[in-house]
Design an enzyme around this catalytic site. Structure first.
Site, PDB file in Angstrom:
ATOM      1  N   GLU A  10      29.825  -6.320   9.570  1.00 36.66           N
ATOM      2  CA  GLU A  10      31.183  -6.061  10.037  1.00 36.66           C
ATOM      3  C   GLU A  10      31.969  -7.358  10.205  1.00 36.66           C
ATOM      4  OE1 GLU A  10      28.570  -3.033  12.338  1.00 36.66           O
ATOM      5  OE2 GLU A  10      28.326  -4.931  11.261  1.00 36.66           O
ATOM      6  N   CYS A  65      26.671  -2.320  16.396  1.00 35.95           N
ATOM      7  CA  CYS A  65      25.889  -2.622  17.597  1.00 35.95           C
ATOM      8  C   CYS A  65      26.810  -2.796  18.797  1.00 35.95           C
ATOM      9  CB  CYS A  65      25.033  -3.867  17.375  1.00 35.95           C
ATOM     10  SG  CYS A  65      25.960  -5.368  17.022  1.00 35.95           S
ATOM     11  N   THR A 110      -9.539   1.586 -10.422  1.00 39.75           N
ATOM     12  CA  THR A 110      -8.834   0.379 -10.006  1.00 39.75           C
ATOM     13  C   THR A 110      -9.535  -0.921 -10.368  1.00 39.75           C
ATOM     14  OG1 THR A 110      -9.907   0.444  -7.833  1.00 39.75           O
ATOM     15  CG2 THR A 110      -7.809   1.609  -8.066  1.00 39.75           C
ATOM     16  N   TRP A 163      -6.359  -8.258 -15.482  1.00 44.26           N
ATOM     17  CA  TRP A 163      -5.211  -7.547 -14.910  1.00 44.26           C
ATOM     18  C   TRP A 163      -5.190  -6.144 -15.490  1.00 44.26           C
ATOM     19  CZ3 TRP A 163      -2.554  -9.771 -11.069  1.00 44.26           C
ATOM     20  CH2 TRP A 163      -2.565 -11.150 -10.962  1.00 44.26           C
ATOM     21  N   LEU A 183     -10.462   0.006   2.145  1.00 45.91           N
ATOM     22  CA  LEU A 183      -9.444  -0.161   3.179  1.00 45.91           C
ATOM     23  C   LEU A 183      -8.241   0.749   2.931  1.00 45.91           C
ATOM     24  CD1 LEU A 183      -8.434  -1.515   5.711  1.00 45.91           C
ATOM     25  CD2 LEU A 183      -7.672  -3.465   4.327  1.00 45.91           C
TER      26      LEU A 183
END
Length: 378
Positions: A60, A83, A169, A178, A313
């Site tokens: 703003e 805000c 994977t 890769w 994980l």
């Protein structure tokens, strides 16, 4: 003869432009939300602005400076409620009032309890017409982490995985570089750059020598956006419950980090000297408590967490219902049945299979990027 556009249509048009401006801060505003502002006098845009980084003027203020005296009697379009509290900068609601704007249109109310409607209320009390909820879904999509942290006390968790067409994977020996091509790797660099923090597990760091950094050469950004992104690197987090990763690993050579373990070592000084902060977050069976970790990260101001981890994980995050979004890069290759799976998540029955909703599908070089979220979230 064409009819004049309605006020609602005009509000949506100018808010769409404000959202475009807010998007420019995707890589740099953390820990603040991404916000854009457009000021319109009559049918003319007289001011535009976007928030560049924390501690600097909000959207703003930039737009009001550009508009100057022409802001008086104008309409301000803001992607997030202005805000109303003093933080690093003065309240934007006050700046709009002082500039004499006649109307403020906000895409959404601010979920921050320090604001939460008080900014719009202050504007209304000053005699300014206010409207909220214009292109709200688009505005929420721009700041998923900020909104989730304010509403739930947890960061938005995005899990990035790269897989073959047969859902693998890595090879059985852990080899994974890769699977995907250069364009996909550039996209991953941008995911890192927009995140508050990136997280890896000990297995991935040990197997790949991962540094988890944002690399300028692969970022694919130019000019101011590239400079802003590189000036605000994400927090690098390593979950290493038993502190198996040696301090000579590339991860530690890459700079400051947060190492999360199950129990602090007797002597933490070697980690301190390596630029690492140790954080003990004990869970069951000698594992790190992932939910407790997320709560602590949110308390540190982490909005968006990018998880780049192996099957174990990543599977733990998924099983515990902690994933908000999957970014799945799929390469046109097959790794075979002996290769490692996408997630370590044993399921016995089809009825147990979690359902996802695909929210995006696009080509990235020779690969494909699938964006998916838990079906319950749609």
């Amino acid at each position: 003869m064409n009819a004049c556009p309605t006020q609602d249509a005009l509000d949506r048009q100018y808010m769409a432009r404000a959202l475009q401006l807010a998007e420019l801060g995707r890589y740099s505003t953390h820990p603040n939300p991404r916000v854009g502002c457009v000021i319109v006098q009559g049918s003319e845009v007289v001011g535009e602005g976007w928030h560049r980084r924390a501690g600097e003027p909000h959207a703003e203020v930039h737009a009001l400076r550009q508009a100057g005296g022409r802001a008086a009697g104008a309409t301000a379009y803001v992607t997030l409620e202005p805000c109303s509290h003093f933080g690093r900068t003065p309240p934007c609601a006050n700046a709009l009032i002082e500039a004499g704007v006649a109307r403020v249109v906000a895409a959404m109310r601010d979920p921050n309890p320090q604001v939460a409607g008080s900014g719009l209320a202050r504007l209304a009390a000053a005699g300014i017409e206010v409207r909220a909820g214009v292109l709200e879904s688009e505005a929420r999509a721009l700041n998923p982490g900020f909104i989730k942290r304010m509403e739930s006390g947890l960061p938005f968790v995005r899990v990035k995985l790269a897989m073959s067409l047969d859902g693998r994977t890595a090879m059985a020996n852990g080899e994974s570089q890769w699977i995907t091509g250069p364009a996909a790797r550039r996209a991953v660099q941008r995911l890192r750059a927009q995140s508050s923090a990136v997280l890896a597990g000990a297995d991935s760091v040990l197997a790949d020598g991962a540094r988890m950094t944002v690399r300028a050469a692969e970022l694919g950004l130019e000019g101011e956006q590239a400079a802003l992104a590189l000036a605000r690197p994400p927090l690098r987090i390593l979950i290493d419950g038993r502190l198996r990763v040696p301090l000579q690993a590339p991860f530690f050579e890459a700079g400051p980090s947060l190492v999360v373990c199950h129990q602090l070592p007797a002597d933490p000084q070697p980690y301190t000297r390596a630029g690492a902060e140790l954080l003990a977050v004990p869970g069951a069976a000698g594992q790190v408590s992932l939910r407790a970790l997320l709560e602590q990260l949110a308390a540190r101001g982490v909005h968006e967490l990018l998880v780049e981890a192996g099957a174990r994980l990543a599977g733990a995050f998924a099983q515990q219902g902690l994933v908000d979004e999957y970014q799945l890069f799929m390469a046109p290759c097959l790794l075979g049945s002996a290769a490692r799976p996408l997630l370590d998540w044993p399921l016995a029955h089809m009825a147990d299979a979690p359902r996802l909703a695909i929210t995006g599908l696009r080509a990235v070089g020779n690969d494909w990027l699938i964006t998916a979220v838990p079906a319950a979230a749609v």
